[in-house]
Structures are given as structure tokens and as C-alpha cells.
Design a protein around this motif. Structure first.
Motif, PDB file in Angstrom:
ATOM      1  N   ARG A   1       0.803  -1.208   0.000  1.00 55.17           N
ATOM      2  CA  ARG A   1       0.000   0.000   0.000  1.00 55.17           C
ATOM      3  C   ARG A   1       0.847   1.273   0.000  1.00 55.17           C
ATOM      4  N   MET A   2       1.851   1.319   0.841  1.00 55.81           N
ATOM      5  CA  MET A   2       2.665   2.534   0.909  1.00 55.81           C
ATOM      6  C   MET A   2       3.360   2.793  -0.419  1.00 55.81           C
ATOM      7  N   LEU A   3       3.828   1.737  -1.033  1.00 55.50           N
ATOM      8  CA  LEU A   3       4.468   1.892  -2.332  1.00 55.50           C
ATOM      9  C   LEU A   3       3.488   2.429  -3.366  1.00 55.50           C
ATOM     10  N   ASP A   4       2.314   1.807  -3.411  1.00 51.13           N
ATOM     11  CA  ASP A   4       1.331   2.251  -4.390  1.00 51.13           C
ATOM     12  C   ASP A   4       0.883   3.682  -4.108  1.00 51.13           C
ATOM     13  N   ASP A   5       0.736   3.994  -2.829  1.00 54.71           N
ATOM     14  CA  ASP A   5       0.364   5.369  -2.480  1.00 54.71           C
ATOM     15  C   ASP A   5       1.403   6.347  -3.018  1.00 54.71           C
ATOM     16  N   TYR A   6       2.671   5.986  -2.834  1.00 57.24           N
ATOM     17  CA  TYR A   6       3.708   6.897  -3.299  1.00 57.24           C
ATOM     18  C   TYR A   6       3.708   6.996  -4.811  1.00 57.24           C
ATOM     19  N   LEU A   7       3.532   5.866  -5.470  1.00 54.41           N
ATOM     20  CA  LEU A   7       3.488   5.883  -6.927  1.00 54.41           C
ATOM     21  C   LEU A   7       2.351   6.776  -7.407  1.00 54.41           C
ATOM     22  N   LEU A   8       1.243   6.704  -6.700  1.00 52.90           N
ATOM     23  CA  LEU A   8       0.105   7.564  -7.040  1.00 52.90           C
ATOM     24  C   LEU A   8       0.467   9.013  -6.780  1.00 52.90           C
ATOM     25  N   TYR A   9       1.225   9.230  -5.706  1.00 57.03           N
ATOM     26  CA  TYR A   9       1.558  10.589  -5.291  1.00 57.03           C
ATOM     27  C   TYR A   9       2.422  11.286  -6.336  1.00 57.03           C
ATOM     28  N   VAL A  10       3.447  10.627  -6.769  1.00 57.71           N
ATOM     29  CA  VAL A  10       4.290  11.269  -7.767  1.00 57.71           C
ATOM     30  C   VAL A  10       3.643  11.217  -9.145  1.00 57.71           C
ATOM     31  N   SER A  11       2.802  10.207  -9.351  1.00 57.86           N
ATOM     32  CA  SER A  11       1.954  10.142 -10.536  1.00 57.86           C
ATOM     33  C   SER A  11       2.741  10.201 -11.844  1.00 57.86           C
ATOM     34  N   ASP A  12       4.037  10.070 -11.769  1.00 58.45           N
ATOM     35  CA  ASP A  12       4.787  10.003 -13.013  1.00 58.45           C
ATOM     36  C   ASP A  12       5.981   9.069 -12.854  1.00 58.45           C
TER      37      ASP A  12
ATOM     38  N   LEU B   1      15.782  12.283  -0.566  1.00 62.04           N
ATOM     39  CA  LEU B   1      14.579  11.443  -0.569  1.00 62.04           C
ATOM     40  C   LEU B   1      13.952  11.375  -1.948  1.00 62.04           C
ATOM     41  N   ALA B   2      13.995  12.508  -2.659  1.00 63.40           N
ATOM     42  CA  ALA B   2      13.403  12.512  -3.993  1.00 63.40           C
ATOM     43  C   ALA B   2      14.058  11.438  -4.858  1.00 63.40           C
ATOM     44  N   GLU B   3      15.331  11.166  -4.594  1.00 64.15           N
ATOM     45  CA  GLU B   3      16.021  10.188  -5.421  1.00 64.15           C
ATOM     46  C   GLU B   3      15.880   8.770  -4.887  1.00 64.15           C
ATOM     47  N   HIS B   4      15.811   8.631  -3.556  1.00 65.10           N
ATOM     48  CA  HIS B   4      15.935   7.292  -2.993  1.00 65.10           C
ATOM     49  C   HIS B   4      14.676   6.766  -2.318  1.00 65.10           C
ATOM     50  N   TYR B   5      13.666   7.603  -2.194  1.00 67.42           N
ATOM     51  CA  TYR B   5      12.480   7.136  -1.472  1.00 67.42           C
ATOM     52  C   TYR B   5      11.807   5.989  -2.212  1.00 67.42           C
ATOM     53  N   LEU B   6      11.682   6.127  -3.515  1.00 67.21           N
ATOM     54  CA  LEU B   6      10.999   5.089  -4.288  1.00 67.21           C
ATOM     55  C   LEU B   6      11.684   3.728  -4.173  1.00 67.21           C
ATOM     56  N   PRO B   7      12.976   3.611  -4.493  1.00 65.03           N
ATOM     57  CA  PRO B   7      13.581   2.283  -4.372  1.00 65.03           C
ATOM     58  C   PRO B   7      13.570   1.770  -2.942  1.00 65.03           C
ATOM     59  N   MET B   8      13.670   2.681  -1.991  1.00 68.89           N
ATOM     60  CA  MET B   8      13.669   2.241  -0.601  1.00 68.89           C
ATOM     61  C   MET B   8      12.337   1.610  -0.232  1.00 68.89           C
ATOM     62  N   ILE B   9      11.277   2.332  -0.534  1.00 67.61           N
ATOM     63  CA  ILE B   9       9.970   1.814  -0.141  1.00 67.61           C
ATOM     64  C   ILE B   9       9.597   0.603  -0.985  1.00 67.61           C
ATOM     65  N   GLU B  10      10.085   0.567  -2.209  1.00 66.55           N
ATOM     66  CA  GLU B  10       9.830  -0.621  -3.029  1.00 66.55           C
ATOM     67  C   GLU B  10      10.498  -1.836  -2.425  1.00 66.55           C
ATOM     68  N   LEU B  11      11.756  -1.649  -2.007  1.00 67.41           N
ATOM     69  CA  LEU B  11      12.459  -2.755  -1.347  1.00 67.41           C
ATOM     70  C   LEU B  11      11.715  -3.197  -0.096  1.00 67.41           C
ATOM     71  N   TYR B  12      11.260  -2.227   0.683  1.00 67.61           N
ATOM     72  CA  TYR B  12      10.563  -2.560   1.916  1.00 67.61           C
ATOM     73  C   TYR B  12       9.230  -3.242   1.634  1.00 67.61           C
ATOM     74  N   ALA B  13       8.600  -2.873   0.530  1.00 66.52           N
ATOM     75  CA  ALA B  13       7.261  -3.398   0.255  1.00 66.52           C
ATOM     76  C   ALA B  13       7.312  -4.773  -0.393  1.00 66.52           C
ATOM     77  N   GLN B  14       8.265  -4.981  -1.268  1.00 65.48           N
ATOM     78  CA  GLN B  14       8.220  -6.240  -2.021  1.00 65.48           C
ATOM     79  C   GLN B  14       9.528  -7.025  -1.956  1.00 65.48           C
ATOM     80  N   GLY B  15      10.539  -6.510  -1.265  1.00 65.81           N
ATOM     81  CA  GLY B  15      11.806  -7.209  -1.220  1.00 65.81           C
ATOM     82  C   GLY B  15      12.565  -7.066  -2.519  1.00 65.81           C
ATOM     83  N   PHE B  16      13.590  -7.892  -2.642  1.00 69.65           N
ATOM     84  CA  PHE B  16      14.437  -7.818  -3.828  1.00 69.65           C
ATOM     85  C   PHE B  16      14.506  -9.172  -4.541  1.00 69.65           C
ATOM     86  N   LEU B  17      14.535 -10.224  -3.757  1.00 67.88           N
ATOM     87  CA  LEU B  17      14.639 -11.564  -4.334  1.00 67.88           C
ATOM     88  C   LEU B  17      13.258 -12.165  -4.556  1.00 67.88           C
ATOM     89  N   THR B  18      13.217 -13.124  -5.469  1.00 69.49           N
ATOM     90  CA  THR B  18      11.920 -13.726  -5.781  1.00 69.49           C
ATOM     91  C   THR B  18      11.610 -14.895  -4.862  1.00 69.49           C
TER      92      THR B  18
END
Lengths: 248, 248
Positions: free
Chosen positions: A217-228, B197-214
Motif C-alpha cells: 500500500r505505501m508503495l502504491d500510495d507513493y506511486l500515485l503521489y508522484v503520478s509520473d 529522498l526525492a532520489e531514494h524514497y521510491l527504491p527504498m519503499i519498493e524494497l521494503y514493500a516487495q523485497g528484492f529476491l523472488t
DNA sequence: CAGCAGGCTGAACACGTGTTTAATCTGGTG
DNA sequence: CACCAGATTAAACACGTGTTCAGCCTGCTG
């Protein structure tokens, strides 16, 4: 974790005096440079020229005579270390692509001086630090691409940003851990890194394997937030963090 | 990310002269100390006493007169900053528990000097750095426990190690990023952090939300390797229910 | 008022730094 | 051999540092 693998392979070279670099002038010049690398790694870049000269068994004036100034000596050390890294990369190409991190680390002692120097540079900032990090990012980009293609790693919304973040995160964590808990024996960087991993490898790989949050959810929220997302154009805020990387 | 939230809340205090500390002697002493904190944050701890004195509009001798030595001044700054952190923690307790990171960051300008000082300390190592990190780990421990209890965060094989790693990772990444890419205007730490944060927030939260490995394979392999997870839970095979993330 | 403690300062001291200078030593070349 | 270029050094220089010293000023107390 891929970043640490990367780093390990990137540093698997010793600092023995080889006639590889440009100058190849005298053996004394190299001895001074090697002493400086070692001393810088051990005691930081604030070390006095006199100390380095003493380490090399030489007068302070000779250091200046050979390098011109302390800054030039520092630059020469940077260049030498960087060259060693590049060289060792070629030699260890592909060795650590799999992920047998521990085996690689068992041999960490060989390249301790270079590692110490790099960590010091990371703390001080400067050209080596930037170049080294860019090198590692470049390598990690390749490893990650392969891992994604092989189905080992998940794809990312922004592969470039992820590689940069993961690399910065690995190196930053290591650097901070070493700063906070400086090894009693700065010589043995190998033992230090091993200690670091013994404490942090589990949570790191756990995070990589299962993440931290239970929902997207937090990831999707952020993706929605930047919207690009980076695949499209850009819009209002977000000061356009462009990922410029060249310089192989 | 919880760590950054934590850090933000931990620093939401200004450095105004308050009669809180022990001495409460003169206003000049505080002015010198504040100037030192600012200057240390901006230019590092190598800054000369003369520079600090000039900043405070005072003679170098007076600095020594009030603090005894430069090291003592440094220590006084450490204590002051640490006190400010603790104080602000009390004030902002629970504000950022949710996760509205961006809102908190919008107010980052207020506590910029303290943040700059802390980052410099992280780079230099020392008591403030250690104490600060320990504070943040302690807080993060609480936040994480709540998050796990609320079902927001996944449980960990070793909660303690995870909290330590996540905190160290967040701070180390920030510190390294700032070292590599020092802000052109060291005054505005707020802008700097926002850029980071503008540069690293997305990958950070993505890692936290879905991990890195399958797959959990590398994690399970490691757990098998050490063969004694601190929780004493799953030991041999049967690697816990797979935790592939699905949209809620 | 006198006196005095303390904030405060300019000038100096002691020291460590990077660097320069002049001189010596060394090895190879005409 | 004479000679010279380069390696090497002891000593000194210039400078910035943290710190000290002797004295000035100020405001308070008797």
C-alpha cells in the motif's frame, strides 16, 4: 547483498609493487606511495607527511621531491588504488556472480589495504569515493539485470534508481558501521568486514528475501503521489533526480 | 523508512538558547556554543577556533576562556545537540508513528542545524554518533514492534538485529549520499534531505514493500547454514509459509 | 566613592604542519 | 678521471593552529 558481493570481487587485488602504472620511475617512489596508501587507510588522510616518510624510511623532503605536494601524493594514491580496483575486477570477473558471498569473503584478507583505503575515502568524500561508487553501481547494474532476467530478483519500477539505492545502502551501512565501531586492529580489515557481516547479513538477506512491510500500500500510495513513474514524463515537484552515469 | 521517520521526529527541535543545561552562565557562552554547532555542522570539526570566534563576534581567547579547550567546546556542542534531540523526541512523540513521512519532512527546515551536526558526527564517528544511533535504534525498536503488532510490518527471525540493521542502513545511506554529493548550500540541510529522498524514497519503499529476491531460498540457506536462529523457532527444513506479496 | 571579580581582548608563545633551500651523496657517462 | 643529473637529506622557512598572558573595561558590591 549483491552489492557486497560486487564490492568483494571489486577489491580482490593486492597492493604489491608492480610495474603496471604509468610512471614506473624508481622503486623508492612506489615504496613511498604504498606506505602512504597504508597509512591513509589506517589513520585517515589527516596523517602528516612526516609520518608517511617515517613509515617509508625516508625523509619528508623526499616525499615532496617525488610527488610535489601532499595533495599530489593523495591524488597518486587515489589513482593507484583505483587502478588496482579496475585490475582486480578484470581478474575476478564473474567469480562472484552466483552469490557464494561467504567463500569470497574468506579471501578478504588479500585486499585489505585497498578496502581500508576505500572506506576511508567513503568517509571523507572525494573523487575516489565517487569513482568507486560509480564503478560499483555500474557493476551492480549488470548483476541485477542478469538476476532479474534469471528470475532471481524481482523487477523494479525504476531499475536505475534501485541499483543506485542498493549500492549506496550497502556501502553506506558498511561505512557507518566501521565508523561507529572502529576495529581495534585497523590492519585486519578482513576480520572487520567479517564481523560486520556476521551481525548484519541475516537481517539484510531477510529484508531482501521477504521485504519489511506486509502490503504494497505505501508503495502504491507513493506511486500515485508522484503520478509520473520514470517511464513517462515529469510534472510538478520532485526536482528531477536524473541519473547521470558515464565514465566506465 | 521507519528509521527516517524516526530520525525526522527525533530532530524536530530548534537550537534556540534555552536555560535548560547545567551552567546557565552567560548569554555569550551560549552564543559561542551555538555558533560552534552551526560551524561544525557546516564545515566539519576541523574548523579552527578562530573561525568559530569570528562567527560569534568574539575573540578566540574568549572561546577558550569559557570552555577551556577546543575539545571541551566540541564536547559541549555534543551534549547540547544530544539534549536537543532528546527534548524534541518528547515533543514529537507519536507524531510520525503512522508513516506520513513527507509531512514531517516539510518541516525539516526547523531542525536543520541539528541534523547537519549529526550527519557530521556520523561521518567523524565519536560519542554523539554512537549515542544518536543508539537512540534511534531504541526508538525504531518500539516503532517496529508496534508495526508488527498492527500487521503493518512482517515479523523477523531476529527482531533486534533487524532494527539495528535498518537503522544503520538508513543513516549510513543518508550519510554516504551527503558525503558523495555535498550540498552546495550547507545551510539548507532541509533541501538536501529532500533531494536525497526525492532520489531514494521510491527504491527504498519498493524494497521494503516487495523485497528484492523472488524466493526465500537464500535466506533459508543461510538460516540452515548458521543452524541456530536466535528465536529458536524453525531450525531444519520446512521453511515457513512462503511470503510472496499479493495485493490486498 | 573605592575596589574587585569577571567578561573580554590583543599580542604573544609553543608547536605541528607542508614546503623550500642548499648541500651532500651516488651512479653512470663523456 | 671529470662531470653531471638525479636521489636524498638536514635545516630552515612560513604559516596556521590551540592556548596563555597580562591587562583593559564594565558592572556590581562594600
Amino acid at each position: 547483498m549483491f552489492n557486497l558481493v560486487n564490492m568483494s570481487s571489486a577489491l580482490a587485488a593486492d597492493a604489491d609493487p608492480g610495474p603496471s602504472s604509468a610512471g614506473a620511475s624508481g622503486s623508492t617512489r612506489d615504496r613511498i606511495r604504498d606506505a602512504a596508501v597504508l597509512r591513509f587507510a589506517r589513520s585517515g588522510f589527516g596523517t602528516s607527511v612526516r609520518t608517511i616518510a617515517a613509515d617509508a624510511g625516508v625523509s619528508p623532503a623526499l616525499v615532496i621531491h617525488h610527488f610535489g605536494s601532499k595533495d599530489a601524493l593523495h591524488a597518486a594514491c587515489d589513482e593507484h588504488v583505483l587502478a588496482g580496483i579496475v585490475e582486480s575486477k578484470r581478474q575476478n570477473m564473474g567469480r562472484a556472480t552466483g552469490g557464494q558471498l561467504l567463500q569470497v569473503l574468506a579471501e578478504v584478507d588479500e585486499y585489505a589495504p585497498l578496502l581500508g583505503y576505500v572506506v576511508r575515502s567513503l568517509q571523507a568524500g572525494g573523487d575516489v569515493a565517487r569513482a568507486f561508487v560509480e564503478h560499483m553501481i555500474e557493476d551492480a547494474r549488470g548483476y541485477t539485470r542478469e538476476a532479474v532476467a534469471a528470475g532471481i530478483a524481482k523487477p523494479s519500477v525504476d531499475e536505475d534508481a534501485r541499483v543506485r539505492y542498493l549500492t549506496l545502502s550497502s556501502l553506506g551501512t558498511l561505512s557507518l558501521a566501521l565508523t561507529l565501531n572502529p576495529p581495534e586492529d585497523p590492519e585486519d580489515v578482513g576480520a572487520t568486514v567479517r564481523t560486520f557481516l556476521a551481525e548484519h547479513y541475516l537481517p539484510m538477506i531477510e529484508l531482501y528475501a521477504q521485504g519489511f512491510l506486509t502490503s504494497r500500500r505505501m508503495l502504491d500510495d507513493y506511486l500515485l503521489y508522484v503520478s509520473d513513474p520514470p517511464t513517462g514524463g515529469e510534472s510538478d515537484d520532485a526536482p528531477a533526480p536524473e541519473t547521470t552515469n558515464e565514465e566506465p
